[in-house]
Design an enzyme around this catalytic site. Structure first.
Site, mmCIF file in Angstrom:
data_model
loop_
_atom_site.group_PDB
_atom_site.id
_atom_site.type_symbol
_atom_site.label_atom_id
_atom_site.label_comp_id
_atom_site.label_asym_id
_atom_site.label_seq_id
_atom_site.Cartn_x
_atom_site.Cartn_y
_atom_site.Cartn_z
ATOM 1 N N TYR A 21 0.829 -1.218 0.000
ATOM 2 C CA TYR A 21 0.000 0.000 0.000
ATOM 3 C C TYR A 21 0.858 1.260 0.000
ATOM 4 O O TYR A 21 0.452 2.279 -0.559
ATOM 5 C CB TYR A 21 -0.995 -0.029 1.165
ATOM 6 C CG TYR A 21 -2.116 -0.980 0.847
ATOM 7 C CD1 TYR A 21 -3.107 -0.627 -0.072
ATOM 8 C CD2 TYR A 21 -2.147 -2.265 1.387
ATOM 9 C CE1 TYR A 21 -4.099 -1.515 -0.426
ATOM 10 C CE2 TYR A 21 -3.144 -3.163 1.047
ATOM 11 C CZ TYR A 21 -4.109 -2.777 0.139
ATOM 12 O OH TYR A 21 -5.082 -3.672 -0.230
ATOM 13 N N VAL B 160 -10.314 2.839 -4.808
ATOM 14 C CA VAL B 160 -9.820 3.411 -3.552
ATOM 15 C C VAL B 160 -8.888 4.584 -3.835
ATOM 16 O O VAL B 160 -8.259 5.113 -2.928
ATOM 17 C CB VAL B 160 -9.099 2.340 -2.698
ATOM 18 C CG1 VAL B 160 -10.064 1.234 -2.302
ATOM 19 C CG2 VAL B 160 -7.894 1.761 -3.430
ATOM 20 N N ASP B 161 -8.810 5.012 -5.108
ATOM 21 C CA ASP B 161 -7.816 6.020 -5.504
ATOM 22 C C ASP B 161 -8.222 7.462 -5.218
ATOM 23 O O ASP B 161 -7.426 8.383 -5.416
ATOM 24 C CB ASP B 161 -7.466 5.856 -6.983
ATOM 25 C CG ASP B 161 -8.700 5.948 -7.906
ATOM 26 O OD1 ASP B 161 -9.651 6.686 -7.594
ATOM 27 O OD2 ASP B 161 -8.686 5.277 -8.955
ATOM 28 N N HIS C 32 -15.208 0.324 -1.343
ATOM 29 C CA HIS C 32 -14.057 -0.482 -0.911
ATOM 30 C C HIS C 32 -13.031 0.320 -0.116
ATOM 31 O O HIS C 32 -11.910 -0.133 0.069
ATOM 32 C CB HIS C 32 -13.383 -1.135 -2.125
ATOM 33 C CG HIS C 32 -14.264 -2.143 -2.816
ATOM 34 N ND1 HIS C 32 -13.963 -2.734 -4.021
ATOM 35 C CD2 HIS C 32 -15.476 -2.664 -2.452
ATOM 36 C CE1 HIS C 32 -14.924 -3.582 -4.365
ATOM 37 N NE2 HIS C 32 -15.856 -3.552 -3.443
ATOM 38 N N CYS D 238 -7.378 1.894 12.580
ATOM 39 C CA CYS D 238 -6.820 0.898 13.492
ATOM 40 C C CYS D 238 -7.351 -0.484 13.106
ATOM 41 O O CYS D 238 -8.499 -0.620 12.687
ATOM 42 C CB CYS D 238 -7.199 1.228 14.938
ATOM 43 S SG CYS D 238 -6.516 0.032 16.114
ATOM 44 N N THR E 49 -15.560 -1.684 -15.115
ATOM 45 C CA THR E 49 -15.488 -2.728 -14.082
ATOM 46 C C THR E 49 -15.712 -4.095 -14.709
ATOM 47 O O THR E 49 -16.564 -4.247 -15.583
ATOM 48 C CB THR E 49 -16.488 -2.459 -12.932
ATOM 49 O OG1 THR E 49 -16.476 -3.579 -12.040
ATOM 50 C CG2 THR E 49 -17.893 -2.192 -13.416
ATOM 51 N N SER E 50 -14.941 -5.080 -14.233
ATOM 52 C CA SER E 50 -15.035 -6.406 -14.844
ATOM 53 C C SER E 50 -16.249 -7.174 -14.337
ATOM 54 O O SER E 50 -16.548 -8.255 -14.828
ATOM 55 C CB SER E 50 -13.751 -7.197 -14.589
ATOM 56 O OG SER E 50 -13.467 -7.223 -13.216
ATOM 57 N N ALA F 33 -13.097 4.881 -21.337
ATOM 58 C CA ALA F 33 -13.967 5.678 -20.477
ATOM 59 C C ALA F 33 -13.842 7.175 -20.774
ATOM 60 O O ALA F 33 -14.847 7.894 -20.794
ATOM 61 C CB ALA F 33 -13.633 5.402 -19.008
HETATM 62 N N1 APR Z 1 -11.942 2.531 -20.146
HETATM 63 C C1 APR Z 1 -12.962 1.711 -19.778
HETATM 64 N N2 APR Z 1 -12.769 0.484 -19.270
HETATM 65 C C2 APR Z 1 -11.497 0.080 -19.099
HETATM 66 C C3 APR Z 1 -10.389 0.872 -19.442
HETATM 67 C C4 APR Z 1 -10.652 2.158 -19.998
HETATM 68 N N3 APR Z 1 -9.671 2.987 -20.360
HETATM 69 N N4 APR Z 1 -9.261 0.179 -19.147
HETATM 70 C C5 APR Z 1 -9.653 -1.000 -18.647
HETATM 71 N N5 APR Z 1 -11.001 -1.070 -18.611
HETATM 72 C C6 APR Z 1 -11.856 -2.167 -18.121
HETATM 73 C C7 APR Z 1 -11.258 -3.534 -18.305
HETATM 74 O O1 APR Z 1 -11.617 -4.045 -19.577
HETATM 75 C C8 APR Z 1 -11.885 -4.331 -17.163
HETATM 76 O O2 APR Z 1 -13.090 -4.955 -17.567
HETATM 77 O O3 APR Z 1 -12.007 -1.991 -16.735
HETATM 78 C C9 APR Z 1 -12.226 -3.258 -16.117
HETATM 79 C C10 APR Z 1 -11.378 -3.314 -14.865
HETATM 80 O O4 APR Z 1 -11.605 -4.512 -14.193
HETATM 81 P P1 APR Z 1 -10.845 -4.892 -12.846
HETATM 82 O O5 APR Z 1 -9.379 -4.646 -13.018
HETATM 83 O O6 APR Z 1 -11.274 -6.267 -12.463
HETATM 84 O O7 APR Z 1 -11.362 -3.803 -11.783
HETATM 85 P P2 APR Z 1 -12.701 -3.727 -10.935
HETATM 86 O O8 APR Z 1 -13.865 -4.297 -11.670
HETATM 87 O O9 APR Z 1 -12.785 -2.330 -10.446
HETATM 88 O O10 APR Z 1 -12.348 -4.670 -9.705
HETATM 89 C C11 APR Z 1 -13.293 -4.790 -8.673
HETATM 90 O O11 APR Z 1 -11.835 -6.162 -7.348
HETATM 91 O O12 APR Z 1 -9.602 -6.419 -6.776
HETATM 92 C C12 APR Z 1 -10.852 -6.047 -6.316
HETATM 93 O O13 APR Z 1 -11.466 -4.557 -4.579
HETATM 94 C C13 APR Z 1 -10.840 -4.619 -5.849
HETATM 95 O O14 APR Z 1 -12.340 -2.798 -6.333
HETATM 96 C C14 APR Z 1 -11.678 -3.907 -6.890
HETATM 97 C C15 APR Z 1 -12.621 -4.992 -7.340
#
Ligand code: APR
Length: 252
Positions: free
Chosen positions: A61, A98-99, A114, A122, A200-201, A243
């Site tokens: 972190y 979390v950014d 998250h 703590c 988001t995936s 995005a």
């Molecule tokens: N524009 C739009 N989408 C994008 C871009 C972009 N420039 N770059 C990447 N992506 C997409 C990817 O294709 C992917 O589907 O963003 C998604 C990111 O997926 P993850 O890395 O799995 O992130 P997220 O869905 O936020 O993860 C959820 O998992 O690890 C834990 O707690 C953590 O909050 C996180 C959670």
């Protein structure tokens, strides 16, 4: 690409994930392949990992905190601020990130599901979390408020790790927003509610379940992602692309 159908009474729930910050220079979890320096995410992002090796967790972190230097929100974050200004209380942003880039952009009606990388709390007592940019390279930080049952209790990042529960108050706030939104109906009888998931995936719950919750009350669902997401089939509309380009266009 058409704009989101936002009328003068429509509510908008937005969910963001790592993809919205990718163009600000923060690698997504997928990009990292679920690994950091050969360690699994469970080792650096779970309560068990922290108990086993708090130095390693703080190194992870600390590095993420350092990597935030000079990172700024992009056009997608800014477009959501403009949408919030237009919609007021009919807008709610839920982020898995979390950014803190949404806060940096100026978002206010926002839930950090998250946690927040730049806050510390703590690991034992309920003292409130506090803003913190320290990286704790040399010495593990301990709590000044509690004694951790005889041993100084360790401070930890204010982040929800794998296997930890989301604060129920945050989930309640989302439910209240949806309940209010679902009382307003379009002429065709649907809820006057739009849901937009960005970057988001779609495989981490409860966030990944929001699309179903919205569809369950008759809202209209959109996914804006670079590629098809794991729960993409649940959305009525999908817009593939970056995005920073797609999100401003959806609100143009
Ligand atoms: N524009 C739009 N989408 C994008 C871009 C972009 N420039 N770059 C990447 N992506 C997409 C990817 O294709 C992917 O589907 O963003 C998604 C990111 O997926 P993850 O890395 O799995 O992130 P997220 O869905 O936020 O993860 C959820 O998992 O690890 C834990 O707690 C953590 O909050 C996180 C959670």
């Amino acid at each position: 690409m058409s704009r989101l159908p936002l009328g003068s009474t429509t509510s908008l729930l937005v969910l963001t994930g790592a993809g919205i910050s990718a163009e600000s220079g923060i690698p997504t979890f997928r990009d990292a392949g679920g690994l950091w320096e050969g360690h699994s995410m469970a080792e650096v992002a779970s309560p068990e990992g922290f108990a086993a090796n708090p130095q390693q967790v703080w190194r992870f972190y600390g590095e993420r905190r350092r990597n935030m230097t000079g990172v700024t929100p992009n056009a997608a974050h800014h477009a959501l601020v403009a949408a919030e200004k237009r919609l007021g209380d009919r807008f709610l942003l839920v982020t898995q990130n979390v950014d803190a880039l949404h806060t940096a952009a100026g978002s206010e009606r926002m839930i950090e599901l998250h946690g927040n990388l730049m806050r510390t709390r703590c690991s034992v007592c309920d003292r409130p979390s506090f803003a913190d940019t320290s990286t704790y390279n040399d010495k593990l930080p301990t709590c000044e408020t509690c004694d951790g049952r005889g041993r100084k209790s360790l401070l930890r990042p204010d982040i929800v790790w794998f296997g930890e529960a989301i604060n129920p108050q945050l989930m309640n706030r989302i439910s209240r927003f949806l309940a209010t939104a679902s009382t307003r109906r379009t002429p065709s009888g649907y809820a006057d509610l739009v849901f937009l998931a960005i970057g988001t995936s779609g495989n981490v719950y409860p966030a990944a379940g929001l699309v179903n919750a919205v569809r369950g009350i008759g809202g209209h669902t959109y996914l804006a992602n670079l590629e098809e997401s794991d729960n993409g089939y649940q959305f009525q509309e999908t817009i593939l692309g970056k995005a920073s380009e797609v999100v401003p266009a959806l609100f143009a």
